[in-house]
Design a protein around this motif. Structure first.
Motif, short mmCIF file in Angstrom:
data_model
loop_
_atom_site.label_atom_id
_atom_site.label_comp_id
_atom_site.label_asym_id
_atom_site.label_seq_id
_atom_site.Cartn_x
_atom_site.Cartn_y
_atom_site.Cartn_z
N ASN A 110 0.94 -0.93 0.37
CA ASN A 110 -0.06 0.05 0.22
C ASN A 110 0.47 1.26 -0.09
O ASN A 110 1.62 1.55 0.98
CB ASN A 110 -1.15 -0.13 1.35
N TYR A 111 0.64 1.32 -1.63
CA TYR A 111 1.86 3.41 -1.69
C TYR A 111 1.09 4.35 -1.48
O TYR A 111 -0.24 3.86 -2.82
CB TYR A 111 2.62 3.13 -2.07
N LYS A 112 1.28 5.82 -1.31
CA LYS A 112 0.12 6.41 -1.62
C LYS A 112 1.48 7.42 -2.29
O LYS A 112 2.65 8.18 -1.40
CB LYS A 112 -0.20 7.24 -0.46
N TYR A 113 1.04 8.35 -3.19
CA TYR A 113 2.30 9.60 -3.90
C TYR A 113 1.43 11.04 -3.97
O TYR A 113 -0.32 10.99 -4.60
CB TYR A 113 3.14 8.97 -5.07
N PHE A 114 2.17 11.51 -4.21
CA PHE A 114 1.13 12.60 -5.58
C PHE A 114 2.44 13.43 -6.57
O PHE A 114 3.20 12.69 -6.77
CB PHE A 114 2.00 14.36 -3.54
N ILE A 115 1.24 13.94 -7.04
CA ILE A 115 1.85 14.10 -8.54
C ILE A 115 1.21 15.01 -8.57
O ILE A 115 0.04 15.83 -8.19
CB ILE A 115 1.68 13.14 -9.44
N LYS A 116 1.32 15.84 -9.76
CA LYS A 116 1.16 17.20 -10.08
C LYS A 116 0.26 16.42 -11.63
O LYS A 116 1.73 16.15 -12.40
CB LYS A 116 2.19 18.20 -10.49
N GLN A 117 -0.86 17.12 -12.43
CA GLN A 117 -1.21 16.76 -13.63
C GLN A 117 -2.12 17.77 -14.36
O GLN A 117 -2.76 18.42 -13.37
CB GLN A 117 -2.17 16.09 -13.03
N SER A 118 -1.58 18.28 -15.41
CA SER A 118 -2.34 19.32 -15.05
C SER A 118 -2.46 20.89 -14.77
O SER A 118 -3.52 21.42 -14.70
CB SER A 118 -3.44 19.02 -16.13
N GLU A 119 -1.44 21.66 -13.63
CA GLU A 119 -1.74 21.65 -12.84
C GLU A 119 -2.22 21.84 -11.50
O GLU A 119 -2.54 22.78 -11.06
CB GLU A 119 -2.47 23.44 -13.07
N GLU A 120 -2.61 21.07 -11.66
CA GLU A 120 -3.83 20.11 -10.61
C GLU A 120 -2.52 19.12 -9.55
O GLU A 120 -2.21 18.42 -10.01
CB GLU A 120 -5.06 19.32 -11.12
N LYS A 121 -2.73 18.88 -8.23
CA LYS A 121 -2.44 18.62 -7.00
C LYS A 121 -3.35 17.21 -7.20
O LYS A 121 -4.49 17.65 -6.75
CB LYS A 121 -2.27 19.15 -6.38
N LYS A 122 -2.45 15.80 -7.30
CA LYS A 122 -3.37 14.76 -7.08
C LYS A 122 -2.43 14.01 -6.45
O LYS A 122 -1.42 14.27 -5.80
CB LYS A 122 -3.43 13.86 -8.60
N ILE A 123 -3.61 13.58 -5.44
CA ILE A 123 -3.04 12.16 -4.65
C ILE A 123 -3.06 10.54 -5.13
O ILE A 123 -4.36 10.89 -5.26
CB ILE A 123 -3.16 12.38 -3.17
#
Length: 164
Positions: A110-123
């Motif tokens: 189980n792992y969780k990470y953060f990305i930036k997608q089209s100027e939106e912050k996603k988890i």
């Protein structure tokens, strides 16, 4: 009285828009809950099911890999590490948390990470496990600000996993 009728109409309309989960035979090895508006497709050596709940995207993946029938211990840890590192590198993500949990006697990454997608912050949160030479992944992705509001919904999906 009028106020009560409006409130009842509001709850009725909200309830009718709610998406339901249903038990789905993913393959010959696994049954779990999926969203009723999900779509199914094929990928190389496997399949996927994808659906959305509110703003959250849920993807279920299966990938057939020979030689994984009895993988455990250090080999399993190395496989999990490679999967996690590959996902982080491909998405340019930043790890938030990781750990191994038990579900139905299986070790689950189980792992969780953060990305930036089209100027939106996603988890993105992933649950990955190996069963009968298959790698299964359940992935939840939502906006950073809304991610924590669907925790119970995610829990209902993860707890529905039944091995055959």
């Amino acid at each position: 009285m009028r106020k009560t009728i409006y409130i009842l109409l509001l709850f009725t309309s909200l309830n009718s828009l709610a998406q339901e989960l249903f038990e789905y035979d993913f393959d010959e090895n696994l049954t779990l809950n999926v969203i009723d508006n999900s779509e199914e497709g094929e990928i190389a050596n496997g399949k996927f099911v994808k659906g959305t709940f509110e703003n959250e995207t849920i993807v279920y993946l299966k990938s057939k890999k020979k030689g994984l029938k009895n993988v455990s211990g250090k080999k399993l840890e190395k496989l999990f590490e490679g999967i996690k590192d590959g996902a982080l590198k491909a998405s340019k993500g930043k790890l938030i948390s990781e750990g191994i949990i038990k579900i139905n006697e299986l070790d689950v990454l189980n792992y969780k990470y953060f990305i930036k997608q089209s100027e939106e912050k996603k988890i993105i949160e992933n649950y990955v496990f190996v069963y009968k030479e298959n790698i299964y992944t359940i992935q939840f992705m939502n906006n950073k600000d809304e991610f924590n509001k669907n925790t119970e919904f995610r829990k209902r999906i993860i707890e529905s996993i039944k091995l055959k």
